[in-house]
Design a protein around this motif. Structure first.
Motif, PDB file in Angstrom:
ATOM      1  N   GLN A  62       6.014   0.305  -6.650  1.00 43.95           N
ATOM      2  CA  GLN A  62       5.412   0.374  -5.308  1.00 43.95           C
ATOM      3  C   GLN A  62       6.019  -0.683  -4.390  1.00 43.95           C
ATOM      4  O   GLN A  62       6.374  -0.397  -3.250  1.00 43.95           O
ATOM      5  N   ARG A  63       6.114  -1.888  -4.896  1.00 49.29           N
ATOM      6  CA  ARG A  63       6.628  -2.992  -4.071  1.00 49.29           C
ATOM      7  C   ARG A  63       8.084  -2.731  -3.682  1.00 49.29           C
ATOM      8  O   ARG A  63       8.466  -2.904  -2.526  1.00 49.29           O
ATOM      9  N   ARG A  64       8.914  -2.292  -4.638  1.00 47.59           N
ATOM     10  CA  ARG A  64      10.318  -2.004  -4.321  1.00 47.59           C
ATOM     11  C   ARG A  64      10.425  -0.927  -3.243  1.00 47.59           C
ATOM     12  O   ARG A  64      11.207  -1.053  -2.298  1.00 47.59           O
ATOM     13  N   ARG A  65       9.633   0.125  -3.375  1.00 49.93           N
ATOM     14  CA  ARG A  65       9.690   1.217  -2.393  1.00 49.93           C
ATOM     15  C   ARG A  65       9.216   0.749  -1.017  1.00 49.93           C
ATOM     16  O   ARG A  65       9.807   1.086   0.001  1.00 49.93           O
ATOM     17  N   GLN A  66       8.147  -0.027  -0.986  1.00 48.54           N
ATOM     18  CA  GLN A  66       7.629  -0.520   0.294  1.00 48.54           C
ATOM     19  C   GLN A  66       8.647  -1.449   0.945  1.00 48.54           C
ATOM     20  O   GLN A  66       8.921  -1.334   2.139  1.00 48.54           O
ATOM     21  N   GLN A  67       9.243  -2.340   0.192  1.00 53.43           N
ATOM     22  CA  GLN A  67      10.193  -3.281   0.755  1.00 53.43           C
ATOM     23  C   GLN A  67      11.478  -2.583   1.201  1.00 53.43           C
ATOM     24  O   GLN A  67      12.045  -2.929   2.231  1.00 53.43           O
ATOM     25  N   ARG A  68      11.917  -1.600   0.454  1.00 50.21           N
ATOM     26  CA  ARG A  68      13.103  -0.837   0.849  1.00 50.21           C
ATOM     27  C   ARG A  68      12.830  -0.076   2.147  1.00 50.21           C
ATOM     28  O   ARG A  68      13.668  -0.034   3.047  1.00 50.21           O
ATOM     29  N   ALA A  69      11.648   0.496   2.247  1.00 54.21           N
ATOM     30  CA  ALA A  69      11.289   1.280   3.438  1.00 54.21           C
ATOM     31  C   ALA A  69      11.123   0.403   4.674  1.00 54.21           C
ATOM     32  O   ALA A  69      11.236   0.895   5.801  1.00 54.21           O
ATOM     33  N   ALA A  70      10.882  -0.887   4.477  1.00 55.09           N
ATOM     34  CA  ALA A  70      10.689  -1.795   5.614  1.00 55.09           C
ATOM     35  C   ALA A  70      11.944  -1.889   6.476  1.00 55.09           C
ATOM     36  O   ALA A  70      11.855  -2.206   7.669  1.00 55.09           O
ATOM     37  N   SER A  71      13.101  -1.586   5.907  1.00 56.55           N
ATOM     38  CA  SER A  71      14.350  -1.676   6.667  1.00 56.55           C
ATOM     39  C   SER A  71      14.701  -0.374   7.394  1.00 56.55           C
ATOM     40  O   SER A  71      15.685  -0.315   8.119  1.00 56.55           O
ATOM     41  N   LEU A  72      13.892   0.652   7.216  1.00 59.00           N
ATOM     42  CA  LEU A  72      14.155   1.937   7.867  1.00 59.00           C
ATOM     43  C   LEU A  72      13.697   1.899   9.321  1.00 59.00           C
ATOM     44  O   LEU A  72      12.800   1.144   9.674  1.00 59.00           O
ATOM     45  N   PRO A  73      14.287   2.745  10.171  1.00 59.78           N
ATOM     46  CA  PRO A  73      13.985   2.678  11.602  1.00 59.78           C
ATOM     47  C   PRO A  73      12.719   3.428  12.039  1.00 59.78           C
ATOM     48  O   PRO A  73      12.462   3.539  13.228  1.00 59.78           O
ATOM     49  N   ASP A  74      11.925   3.906  11.097  1.00 59.84           N
ATOM     50  CA  ASP A  74      10.739   4.685  11.451  1.00 59.84           C
ATOM     51  C   ASP A  74       9.765   3.862  12.292  1.00 59.84           C
ATOM     52  O   ASP A  74       9.468   2.722  11.963  1.00 59.84           O
ATOM     53  N   ALA A  75       9.250   4.474  13.355  1.00 60.32           N
ATOM     54  CA  ALA A  75       8.203   3.821  14.147  1.00 60.32           C
ATOM     55  C   ALA A  75       6.878   3.877  13.399  1.00 60.32           C
ATOM     56  O   ALA A  75       6.069   2.957  13.454  1.00 60.32           O
ATOM     57  N   ILE A  76       6.673   4.991  12.662  1.00 62.84           N
ATOM     58  CA  ILE A  76       5.459   5.181  11.866  1.00 62.84           C
ATOM     59  C   ILE A  76       5.867   5.670  10.487  1.00 62.84           C
ATOM     60  O   ILE A  76       6.672   6.595  10.361  1.00 62.84           O
ATOM     61  N   GLN A  77       5.303   5.030   9.471  1.00 63.46           N
ATOM     62  CA  GLN A  77       5.510   5.458   8.086  1.00 63.46           C
ATOM     63  C   GLN A  77       4.164   5.749   7.449  1.00 63.46           C
ATOM     64  O   GLN A  77       3.177   5.049   7.717  1.00 63.46           O
ATOM     65  N   PHE A  78       4.165   6.741   6.596  1.00 63.82           N
ATOM     66  CA  PHE A  78       3.012   7.033   5.757  1.00 63.82           C
ATOM     67  C   PHE A  78       3.381   6.703   4.326  1.00 63.82           C
ATOM     68  O   PHE A  78       4.383   7.205   3.804  1.00 63.82           O
ATOM     69  N   HIS A  79       2.569   5.857   3.713  1.00 67.92           N
ATOM     70  CA  HIS A  79       2.802   5.453   2.332  1.00 67.92           C
ATOM     71  C   HIS A  79       1.816   6.201   1.439  1.00 67.92           C
ATOM     72  O   HIS A  79       0.605   6.141   1.649  1.00 67.92           O
ATOM     73  N   ASP A  80       2.375   6.900   0.472  1.00 70.02           N
ATOM     74  CA  ASP A  80       1.574   7.643  -0.498  1.00 70.02           C
ATOM     75  C   ASP A  80       1.038   6.630  -1.501  1.00 70.02           C
ATOM     76  O   ASP A  80       1.748   6.234  -2.421  1.00 70.02           O
ATOM     77  N   ARG A  81      -0.166   6.172  -1.229  1.00 75.35           N
ATOM     78  CA  ARG A  81      -0.859   5.178  -2.030  1.00 75.35           C
ATOM     79  C   ARG A  81      -0.332   3.765  -1.792  1.00 75.35           C
ATOM     80  O   ARG A  81       0.632   3.569  -1.080  1.00 75.35           O
ATOM     81  N   SER A  82      -0.992   2.801  -2.422  1.00 74.01           N
ATOM     82  CA  SER A  82      -0.620   1.389  -2.303  1.00 74.01           C
ATOM     83  C   SER A  82      -1.134   0.649  -3.537  1.00 74.01           C
ATOM     84  O   SER A  82      -1.762   1.241  -4.415  1.00 74.01           O
ATOM     85  N   ALA A  83      -0.909  -0.647  -3.550  1.00 75.76           N
ATOM     86  CA  ALA A  83      -1.393  -1.464  -4.671  1.00 75.76           C
ATOM     87  C   ALA A  83      -2.923  -1.472  -4.744  1.00 75.76           C
ATOM     88  O   ALA A  83      -3.483  -1.728  -5.817  1.00 75.76           O
ATOM     89  N   VAL A  84      -3.593  -1.178  -3.654  1.00 79.15           N
ATOM     90  CA  VAL A  84      -5.059  -1.081  -3.697  1.00 79.15           C
ATOM     91  C   VAL A  84      -5.450   0.101  -4.586  1.00 79.15           C
ATOM     92  O   VAL A  84      -6.399   0.013  -5.372  1.00 79.15           O
ATOM     93  N   CYS A  85      -4.711   1.187  -4.484  1.00 82.92           N
ATOM     94  CA  CYS A  85      -4.944   2.343  -5.367  1.00 82.92           C
ATOM     95  C   CYS A  85      -4.717   1.944  -6.820  1.00 82.92           C
ATOM     96  O   CYS A  85      -5.446   2.379  -7.723  1.00 82.92           O
ATOM     97  N   THR A  86      -3.693   1.130  -7.033  1.00 83.15           N
ATOM     98  CA  THR A  86      -3.377   0.681  -8.388  1.00 83.15           C
ATOM     99  C   THR A  86      -4.489  -0.205  -8.935  1.00 83.15           C
ATOM    100  O   THR A  86      -4.818  -0.136 -10.120  1.00 83.15           O
ATOM    101  N   ALA A  87      -5.095  -1.006  -8.074  1.00 82.77           N
ATOM    102  CA  ALA A  87      -6.251  -1.811  -8.496  1.00 82.77           C
ATOM    103  C   ALA A  87      -7.408  -0.899  -8.894  1.00 82.77           C
ATOM    104  O   ALA A  87      -8.079  -1.130  -9.914  1.00 82.77           O
ATOM    105  N   ALA A  88      -7.641   0.151  -8.100  1.00 80.42           N
ATOM    106  CA  ALA A  88      -8.700   1.112  -8.445  1.00 80.42           C
ATOM    107  C   ALA A  88      -8.385   1.792  -9.774  1.00 80.42           C
ATOM    108  O   ALA A  88      -9.284   2.001 -10.604  1.00 80.42           O
TER     109      ALA A  88
END
Length: 177
Positions: A62-88
């Motif tokens: 999750q962290r690798r994907r989120q950090q890699r996506a941070a360099s993309l030019p998207d104004a809006i991104q939708f992330h399919d789940r997060s570490a909060v989901c992983t905690a659940a």
């Protein structure tokens, strides 16, 4: 860049919504748990979720994907789940929250990685089993409660996306941006 989490219990229809959002030009970051499960199953691990390192493998991807996506030019991104989901998920499985998971939750909060508004996709009322999705509808309903509670405890505002057609649900999300 605005990063929104799109989440919900297994079988809620998140993937179809994400594909439509992607089709409409939004950036989409794939979830990690299904991919971790798939590789573990391919490697012959019968019940990957029962192994202690399972949660940390999800967090790392999750962290690798989120950090890699941070360099993309998207104004809006939708992330399919997060570490909060992983905690659940860790809570659901009865695994303790690892140091890595706790550190990641703290990083997400400290860096304000995601918008506070989370699109919480409600279950459709039926379940389609897959190799990675082995949960019953009844258990998915129980997990949904834990999942929602975990997000609220982490301080997120949940916006319910009720059952409906893919286009109706995506329209609801777009109205709330």
């Amino acid at each position: 860049m605005k990063r929104f989490i799109l989440t919900g219990a297994p079988g809620a229809g998140k993937t179809a919504l994400l594909r439509q959002l992607e089709r409409e030009g939004f950036g989409v970051v794939e979830e990690a748990a299904t991919d971790v499960m798939a590789i573990e199953l391919a490697l012959g691990v019968a019940e990957p979720w029962s192994h202690p390192g399972f949660i940390d493998r999800i967090v790392e991807l999750q962290r690798r994907r989120q950090q890699r996506a941070a360099s993309l030019p998207d104004a809006i991104q939708f992330h399919d789940r997060s570490a909060v989901c992983t905690a659940a998920l860790a809570d659901w499985l009865g695994h303790p929250r690892s140091a890595l998971l706790s550190e990641e939750l703290a990083r997400l909060e400290r860096e304000a990685v995601y918008q506070n508004r989370v699109f919480f996709v409600r279950l459709l009322g039926f379940m389609t089993a897959t190799e990675a999705r082995r949960i019953s509808l009844e258990d998915a309903c129980r997990f949904e409660v834990i999942h929602e509670k975990t997000y609220r405890e982490e301080g997120f505002e949940l916006v319910p996306i009720e059952p409906g057609s893919v286009l109706d649900r995506v329209s609801a999300i777009r109205r709330l941006l």
